[in-house]
Design an enzyme around this catalytic site. Structure first.
Site, PDB file in Angstrom:
ATOM      1  N   ASP A 103       0.877  -1.177   0.000  1.00 20.97           N
ATOM      2  CA  ASP A 103       0.000   0.000   0.000  1.00 20.97           C
ATOM      3  C   ASP A 103       0.910   1.221   0.000  1.00 20.97           C
ATOM      4  O   ASP A 103       1.943   1.217   0.670  1.00 20.97           O
ATOM      5  CB  ASP A 103      -0.876   0.028   1.259  1.00 20.97           C
ATOM      6  CG  ASP A 103      -1.931  -1.077   1.272  1.00 20.97           C
ATOM      7  OD1 ASP A 103      -1.706  -2.115   0.620  1.00 20.97           O
ATOM      8  OD2 ASP A 103      -2.966  -0.905   1.940  1.00 20.97           O
ATOM      9  N   LYS A 164      -7.798   2.787  -2.883  1.00 22.70           N
ATOM     10  CA  LYS A 164      -8.157   2.701  -1.460  1.00 22.70           C
ATOM     11  C   LYS A 164      -8.625   4.085  -1.029  1.00 22.70           C
ATOM     12  O   LYS A 164      -7.952   5.085  -1.299  1.00 22.70           O
ATOM     13  CB  LYS A 164      -6.909   2.238  -0.704  1.00 22.70           C
ATOM     14  CG  LYS A 164      -7.056   2.011   0.771  1.00 22.70           C
ATOM     15  CD  LYS A 164      -5.776   1.337   1.299  1.00 22.70           C
ATOM     16  CE  LYS A 164      -5.665   1.426   2.801  1.00 22.70           C
ATOM     17  NZ  LYS A 164      -4.403   0.851   3.299  1.00 22.70           N
ATOM     18  N   LYS A 193     -10.108  -1.291  -2.141  1.00 25.40           N
ATOM     19  CA  LYS A 193      -9.887  -1.663  -0.741  1.00 25.40           C
ATOM     20  C   LYS A 193     -10.452  -0.551   0.135  1.00 25.40           C
ATOM     21  O   LYS A 193     -10.224   0.629  -0.129  1.00 25.40           O
ATOM     22  CB  LYS A 193      -8.391  -1.839  -0.460  1.00 25.40           C
ATOM     23  CG  LYS A 193      -8.082  -2.086   1.027  1.00 25.40           C
ATOM     24  CD  LYS A 193      -6.603  -2.348   1.281  1.00 25.40           C
ATOM     25  CE  LYS A 193      -6.311  -2.393   2.781  1.00 25.40           C
ATOM     26  NZ  LYS A 193      -4.892  -2.655   3.079  1.00 25.40           N
TER      27      LYS A 193
HETATM   28  O1  LIG Z   1      -5.296  -0.061   5.971  1.00 22.02           O
HETATM   29  C1  LIG Z   1      -5.328  -0.183   7.188  1.00 22.02           C
HETATM   30  C2  LIG Z   1      -5.622   0.895   8.174  1.00 22.02           C
HETATM   31  O2  LIG Z   1      -4.502   1.647   8.479  1.00 22.02           O
HETATM   32  C3  LIG Z   1      -6.260   0.290   9.375  1.00 22.02           C
HETATM   33  O3  LIG Z   1      -6.135   1.073  10.499  1.00 22.02           O
HETATM   34  P1  LIG Z   1      -7.364   1.305  11.515  1.00 22.02           P
HETATM   35  O4  LIG Z   1      -8.066   0.020  11.769  1.00 22.02           O
HETATM   36  O5  LIG Z   1      -6.704   1.829  12.727  1.00 22.02           O
HETATM   37  O6  LIG Z   1      -8.277   2.291  10.874  1.00 22.02           O
END
Ligand SMILES: O=C[C@H](O)COP(=O)(O)O
Length: 235
Positions: A103, A164, A193
């Site tokens: 990512d 995303k 995503k």
């Molecule tokens: O892509 C992943 C995100 O950074 C998830 O973080 P979070 O669950 O703290 O929003």
């Protein structure tokens, strides 16, 4: 990845596991925590362990032979500070260490400055150097409508495999409108995503129903065990 299951009658929290990228990107993550996270990712059958680049090799070692993907995020959480050359070099080293997906934070400052070629080439450099699926974190709430359109088009031109909505809940709480916006613009071969404070089964389901095929969240275990106190079950 198919979303055919969404029409199944057997819609339980545990059925969402293969769509979840189990995320642990905190400051000061230790070896014990990262290994436990990798083991948990395999145990629950999540799609991937999403971990800091500095721990990719260790996670890849734990997950070897399990079929679980190893993902990492570039230029995150410091979105937009890494040079294009730095991103490309880091991408190459992450793949060498065992990452199978990356990512990336994008340079929205360049986008807002009209530096469209630089914005696209920054992403394309990572796509080329890594050779693995690249997910572009677009930070939609920070963009004007015209900038959103440009960011999506340039990401697709650059070879992004996934669009995303945002890098984290600090930028956007993932919601079906943002996902539908991206799905409507994603051509064949480009997927969406969802990310940003995805905390409950109901929220996760709404994002998949909007067309996301992956969910990035640090609350994967709570979601698949439906052990979330703040949500009212409405699915
Ligand atoms: O892509 C992943 C995100 O950074 C998830 O973080 P979070 O669950 O703290 O929003």
């Amino acid at each position: 990845m198919s979303t055919a299951f969404l029409t199944d009658v057997d819609l339980r929290p545990a059925t969402l596991a293969p769509y979840i990228q189990h995320t642990l990107i905190d400051v000061g993550v230790t070896y014990d925590r990262i290994v436990a996270h990798a083991e948990e990712t395999a145990r629950y059958g999540f799609n991937a362990a999403m971990v800091p680049g500095s721990w990719v090799a260790e996670v890849a070692e734990v997950l070897r032979g399990t079929g679980v993907e190893v993902a990492s995020a570039l230029d995150f959480p410091t979105v937009g500070v890494t040079t294009s050359a730095g991103k490309a070099a880091e991408a190459e080293s992450l793949v060498r260490a065992g990452a199978t997906q990356i990512d990336i934070g994008v340079q929205i400052g360049w986008l807002k400055s009209g530096r469209f070629d630089a914005f696209r080439d920054d992403i394309a450099g990572v796509v080329k150097a890594s050779g693995v699926p690249v997910k572009v974190m677009l930070e939609l709430p920070l963009l004007t409508p015209a900038e959103r359109e440009a960011a999506v088009a340039l990401s697709i031109e650059a070879g992004a495999a996934f669009l995303k909505n945002a890098s984290s809940g600090q930028v956007e709480v993932a919601n079906p409108d943002s996902i539908a916006y991206l799905v409507a613009r994603a051509p064949e071969g480009v997927q969406v995503k969802a990310s940003g404070s995805i905390k409950s089964f109901a929220q996760a389901l709404s994002l998949l129903r909007a067309g996301a095929v992956l969910l990035g969240t640090s609350a994967g275990v709570a979601i698949v065990t439906d052990n979330v106190t703040e949500h009212t079950t409405s699915y």
